[in-house]
Design a protein around this motif. Structure first.
Motif, PDB file in Angstrom:
ATOM      1  N   MET A 152       0.843  -1.184   0.000  1.00  0.00           N
ATOM      2  CA  MET A 152       0.000   0.000   0.000  1.00  0.00           C
ATOM      3  C   MET A 152       0.881   1.237   0.000  1.00  0.00           C
ATOM      4  SD  MET A 152      -3.018   1.097   2.684  1.00  0.00           S
ATOM      5  CE  MET A 152      -1.915   1.176   4.070  1.00  0.00           C
ATOM      6  N   ILE A 153       0.483   2.221  -0.797  1.00  0.00           N
ATOM      7  CA  ILE A 153       1.202   3.486  -0.858  1.00  0.00           C
ATOM      8  C   ILE A 153       0.289   4.569  -0.298  1.00  0.00           C
ATOM      9  CG2 ILE A 153       2.352   5.168  -2.325  1.00  0.00           C
ATOM     10  CD1 ILE A 153       2.830   2.955  -4.357  1.00  0.00           C
ATOM     11  N   ARG A 154       0.777   5.275   0.717  1.00  0.00           N
ATOM     12  CA  ARG A 154       0.023   6.372   1.304  1.00  0.00           C
ATOM     13  C   ARG A 154       0.800   7.661   1.049  1.00  0.00           C
ATOM     14  NH1 ARG A 154      -1.585   5.130   7.177  1.00  0.00           N
ATOM     15  NH2 ARG A 154      -2.911   3.636   6.082  1.00  0.00           N
ATOM     16  N   ALA A 155       0.181   8.593   0.380  1.00  0.00           N
ATOM     17  CA  ALA A 155       0.840   9.856   0.021  1.00  0.00           C
ATOM     18  C   ALA A 155       0.243  10.998   0.823  1.00  0.00           C
ATOM     19  CB  ALA A 155       0.694  10.118  -1.474  1.00  0.00           C
ATOM     20  N   TYR A 156       1.109  11.919   1.243  1.00  0.00           N
ATOM     21  CA  TYR A 156       0.683  13.088   2.012  1.00  0.00           C
ATOM     22  C   TYR A 156       1.111  14.341   1.267  1.00  0.00           C
ATOM     23  CZ  TYR A 156      -0.031   9.829   5.881  1.00  0.00           C
ATOM     24  OH  TYR A 156      -0.458   8.785   6.659  1.00  0.00           O
ATOM     25  N   ARG A 157       0.188  15.271   1.152  1.00  0.00           N
ATOM     26  CA  ARG A 157       0.453  16.534   0.468  1.00  0.00           C
ATOM     27  C   ARG A 157       0.552  17.651   1.488  1.00  0.00           C
ATOM     28  NH1 ARG A 157      -3.985  17.506  -3.482  1.00  0.00           N
ATOM     29  NH2 ARG A 157      -2.610  16.504  -5.005  1.00  0.00           N
ATOM     30  N   ALA A 158       1.548  18.513   1.315  1.00  0.00           N
ATOM     31  CA  ALA A 158       1.721  19.687   2.167  1.00  0.00           C
ATOM     32  C   ALA A 158       0.960  20.844   1.548  1.00  0.00           C
ATOM     33  CB  ALA A 158       3.201  20.028   2.318  1.00  0.00           C
ATOM     34  N   ASN A 159      -0.227  21.063   2.088  1.00  0.00           N
ATOM     35  CA  ASN A 159      -1.075  22.161   1.586  1.00  0.00           C
ATOM     36  C   ASN A 159      -1.549  22.950   2.800  1.00  0.00           C
ATOM     37  OD1 ASN A 159      -2.689  23.824   0.076  1.00  0.00           O
ATOM     38  ND2 ASN A 159      -4.317  22.311  -0.238  1.00  0.00           N
ATOM     39  N   GLY A 160      -0.654  23.791   3.334  1.00  0.00           N
ATOM     40  CA  GLY A 160      -0.903  24.397   4.638  1.00  0.00           C
ATOM     41  C   GLY A 160      -0.687  23.337   5.687  1.00  0.00           C
ATOM     42  N   SER A 161      -1.714  22.561   6.012  1.00  0.00           N
ATOM     43  CA  SER A 161      -1.563  21.353   6.818  1.00  0.00           C
ATOM     44  C   SER A 161      -1.400  20.176   5.874  1.00  0.00           C
ATOM     45  CB  SER A 161      -2.794  21.157   7.717  1.00  0.00           C
ATOM     46  OG  SER A 161      -3.957  21.029   6.914  1.00  0.00           O
ATOM     47  N   LEU A 162      -1.102  19.008   6.413  1.00  0.00           N
ATOM     48  CA  LEU A 162      -0.904  17.832   5.573  1.00  0.00           C
ATOM     49  C   LEU A 162      -2.232  17.111   5.353  1.00  0.00           C
ATOM     50  CD1 LEU A 162       2.099  18.405   6.345  1.00  0.00           C
ATOM     51  CD2 LEU A 162       2.436  15.951   6.246  1.00  0.00           C
ATOM     52  N   LEU A 222       5.302   3.772   2.208  1.00  0.00           N
ATOM     53  CA  LEU A 222       5.079   2.464   1.585  1.00  0.00           C
ATOM     54  C   LEU A 222       4.923   1.427   2.690  1.00  0.00           C
ATOM     55  CD1 LEU A 222       6.470   4.236  -0.656  1.00  0.00           C
ATOM     56  CD2 LEU A 222       7.350   2.107  -1.595  1.00  0.00           C
ATOM     57  N   ILE A 223       3.709   0.891   2.816  1.00  0.00           N
ATOM     58  CA  ILE A 223       3.388  -0.054   3.890  1.00  0.00           C
ATOM     59  C   ILE A 223       3.186  -1.425   3.264  1.00  0.00           C
ATOM     60  CG2 ILE A 223       1.866  -0.520   5.842  1.00  0.00           C
ATOM     61  CD1 ILE A 223       0.929   2.426   5.571  1.00  0.00           C
ATOM     62  N   HIS A 224       4.048  -2.358   3.616  1.00  0.00           N
ATOM     63  CA  HIS A 224       4.020  -3.693   3.013  1.00  0.00           C
ATOM     64  C   HIS A 224       3.889  -3.589   1.479  1.00  0.00           C
ATOM     65  CE1 HIS A 224       3.610  -5.729   6.908  1.00  0.00           C
ATOM     66  NE2 HIS A 224       2.729  -4.801   7.222  1.00  0.00           N
ATOM     67  N   PRO A 225       4.786  -2.848   0.841  1.00  0.00           N
ATOM     68  CA  PRO A 225       4.621  -2.630  -0.606  1.00  0.00           C
ATOM     69  C   PRO A 225       4.862  -3.915  -1.403  1.00  0.00           C
ATOM     70  CG  PRO A 225       6.745  -1.803   0.106  1.00  0.00           C
ATOM     71  CD  PRO A 225       6.013  -2.221   1.361  1.00  0.00           C
ATOM     72  N   THR A 226       4.037  -4.082  -2.416  1.00  0.00           N
ATOM     73  CA  THR A 226       4.288  -5.170  -3.366  1.00  0.00           C
ATOM     74  C   THR A 226       5.421  -4.760  -4.299  1.00  0.00           C
ATOM     75  OG1 THR A 226       2.687  -4.312  -4.953  1.00  0.00           O
ATOM     76  CG2 THR A 226       1.867  -5.815  -3.247  1.00  0.00           C
ATOM     77  N   ARG A 227       5.895  -5.726  -5.067  1.00  0.00           N
ATOM     78  CA  ARG A 227       6.983  -5.412  -5.994  1.00  0.00           C
ATOM     79  C   ARG A 227       6.518  -4.407  -7.054  1.00  0.00           C
ATOM     80  NH1 ARG A 227      11.727  -3.845  -6.154  1.00  0.00           N
ATOM     81  NH2 ARG A 227      12.810  -4.194  -8.133  1.00  0.00           N
ATOM     82  N   ASP A 228       5.269  -4.509  -7.501  1.00  0.00           N
ATOM     83  CA  ASP A 228       4.746  -3.571  -8.497  1.00  0.00           C
ATOM     84  C   ASP A 228       4.669  -2.156  -7.925  1.00  0.00           C
ATOM     85  OD1 ASP A 228       4.506  -5.596 -10.333  1.00  0.00           O
ATOM     86  OD2 ASP A 228       2.387  -6.000  -9.877  1.00  0.00           O
ATOM     87  N   ILE A 240      10.488   9.436   1.928  1.00  0.00           N
ATOM     88  CA  ILE A 240       9.969   8.121   1.545  1.00  0.00           C
ATOM     89  C   ILE A 240      10.283   7.153   2.673  1.00  0.00           C
ATOM     90  CG2 ILE A 240      10.007   6.258  -0.142  1.00  0.00           C
ATOM     91  CD1 ILE A 240      11.474   9.520  -1.199  1.00  0.00           C
ATOM     92  N   THR A 241       9.276   6.476   3.158  1.00  0.00           N
ATOM     93  CA  THR A 241       9.471   5.444   4.178  1.00  0.00           C
ATOM     94  C   THR A 241       9.004   4.108   3.628  1.00  0.00           C
ATOM     95  OG1 THR A 241       7.313   5.968   5.156  1.00  0.00           O
ATOM     96  CG2 THR A 241       9.241   7.031   6.130  1.00  0.00           C
ATOM     97  N   ILE A 242       9.769   3.080   3.919  1.00  0.00           N
ATOM     98  CA  ILE A 242       9.446   1.720   3.486  1.00  0.00           C
ATOM     99  C   ILE A 242       9.416   0.843   4.730  1.00  0.00           C
ATOM    100  CG2 ILE A 242      10.079  -0.189   1.963  1.00  0.00           C
ATOM    101  CD1 ILE A 242      11.775   1.802   0.367  1.00  0.00           C
ATOM    102  N   ARG A 243       8.268   0.250   4.982  1.00  0.00           N
ATOM    103  CA  ARG A 243       8.147  -0.550   6.207  1.00  0.00           C
ATOM    104  C   ARG A 243       7.273  -1.767   5.960  1.00  0.00           C
ATOM    105  NH1 ARG A 243       3.456   1.590   9.306  1.00  0.00           N
ATOM    106  NH2 ARG A 243       2.571   3.353   8.177  1.00  0.00           N
ATOM    107  N   TYR A 244       7.691  -2.855   6.603  1.00  0.00           N
ATOM    108  CA  TYR A 244       6.948  -4.113   6.524  1.00  0.00           C
ATOM    109  C   TYR A 244       6.414  -4.490   7.905  1.00  0.00           C
ATOM    110  CZ  TYR A 244       9.016  -4.426   1.909  1.00  0.00           C
ATOM    111  OH  TYR A 244       9.384  -4.165   0.612  1.00  0.00           O
TER     112      TYR A 244
END
Length: 325
Positions: free
Chosen positions: A1-11, A32-38, A103-107
């Protein structure tokens, strides 16, 4: 899973399209939380940056966990998680600063990440740079480690009360009580050991970041990493204190077990010594020799009983007088 955060004043959390061709410039954090190879390949294409794989995170040597490559700062830290379980774990998590992105990568899913993700979505949360965002994330991780150590200190206090109780209550302990407490002490030792290893990893990471030009030019980020470094140092000292308490509890529990075992052995030893003289008397007068003068006594049998009784009572009274009982 990919979780993206945007800095727009607050996140704010951003939903990525199924196959985006590029990333918005204001996306400051990709988690990146338990990211697949794709998913990993997709992020590599979007950033033009090679990401470490799961096997590389596990196999990387401690001396090679912090490095700079192609203007990207690569860091790997070990964070403690599954604290409430019987067997706590350390998760190797990758942190990468590339441009103004983190970028954080964690399993694994340490609670610090969930708490930090909830806090940064508040309206009053502002973060001007990825370096400052990483500093605040590390602060949340350190705060979580502090909670773990406080929880461990509370458990040790409860264990101390259970072990060091008055003698009357000690007599009502079930069999194997102290042996069970040894298992609890071993679990506490493992937890503080994991926390200490995590703090060492975080301390090296914070010191490494403070030496980077990108961080040194960012005053807010520099001050944040200095604060995190001081917190890690104080927690490391606290972890050492908790570890010493665990060692004391272990030594004390082993000592109490030895005292209980010695008391049991003492009872058997006294019993054997008390009954040894009567056994000697009974052995002598149990020999049916023809020319034993006592065989003709009409009072021989009661006298033998009296002799056996006195030979048991006299050593017992002597031991009491000596204070050995």
């Amino acid at each position: 899973m990919i979780r993206a955060y945007r800095a727009n004043g607050s996140l704010e959390i951003v939903e990525l399209s199924e196959r985006p061709t590029d990333l918005d410039a204001d996306i400051i954090w990709l988690d990146l939380i338990h990211p697949t190879r794709d998913e990993a390949i997709l992020v590599e294409e979007l950033l033009s940056l090679a990401l470490p794989t799961r096997d590389e995170l596990k196999d990387i040597e401690p001396s090679s966990r912090l490095y700079v490559e192609n203007e990207a700062i690569f860091m790997t830290a070990s964070l403690i998680y599954k604290v409430e379980a019987d067997l706590p774990h350390l998760a190797d998590i990758a942190f990468i600063l590339f441009g103004n992105r983190l970028i954080t990568i964690r399993y694994a899913e340490p609670k610090a990440f969930a708490a930090f993700s909830s806090s940064l979505l508040r309206p009053n949360f502002h973060c001007a740079s990825a370096a400052l965002l990483l500093g605040r994330l590390l602060e949340a991780v350190v705060d979580r480690t502090a909670e773990v150590l406080e929880m461990l200190a509370t458990r040790l206090d409860e264990l101390s009360v259970a072990v060091f109780i008055d003698r009357k209550a000690a007599k009502r302990r079930p069999p194997g009580f102290l042996e069970d407490k040894l298992l609890d002490i071993a679990a506490h030792h493992q937890l503080v050991s994991k926390a200490s290893s995590s703090l060492v990893s975080l301390g090296r990471m914070a010191a490494f970041l403070q030496a980077q030009p990108k961080v040194r030019l960012d005053q807010d980020a520099r001050e944040m990493y200095e604060l995190v470094g001081r917190d890690i140092q104080s927690l490391d000292e606290h972890a050492a204190f908790v570890g010493n308490n665990i060692s004391f509890m272990l030594d004390a529990s082993l000592g109490l077990i030895s005292v209980e075992q010695n008391a049991i052995i003492k009872i058997f030893s006294i019993a054997s010594v008390v009954f040894l003289p009567p056994t000697l008397v009974a052995s002598i007068y149990g020999m049916n020799f023809k020319f034993m003068p006592e065989l003709e006594w009409s009072t021989g049998y009661p006298l033998a009983l009296v002799a056996m009784l006195l030979s048991a009572v006299i050593p017992f009274l002597f031991f009491r007088w000596k204070g050995w009982l």
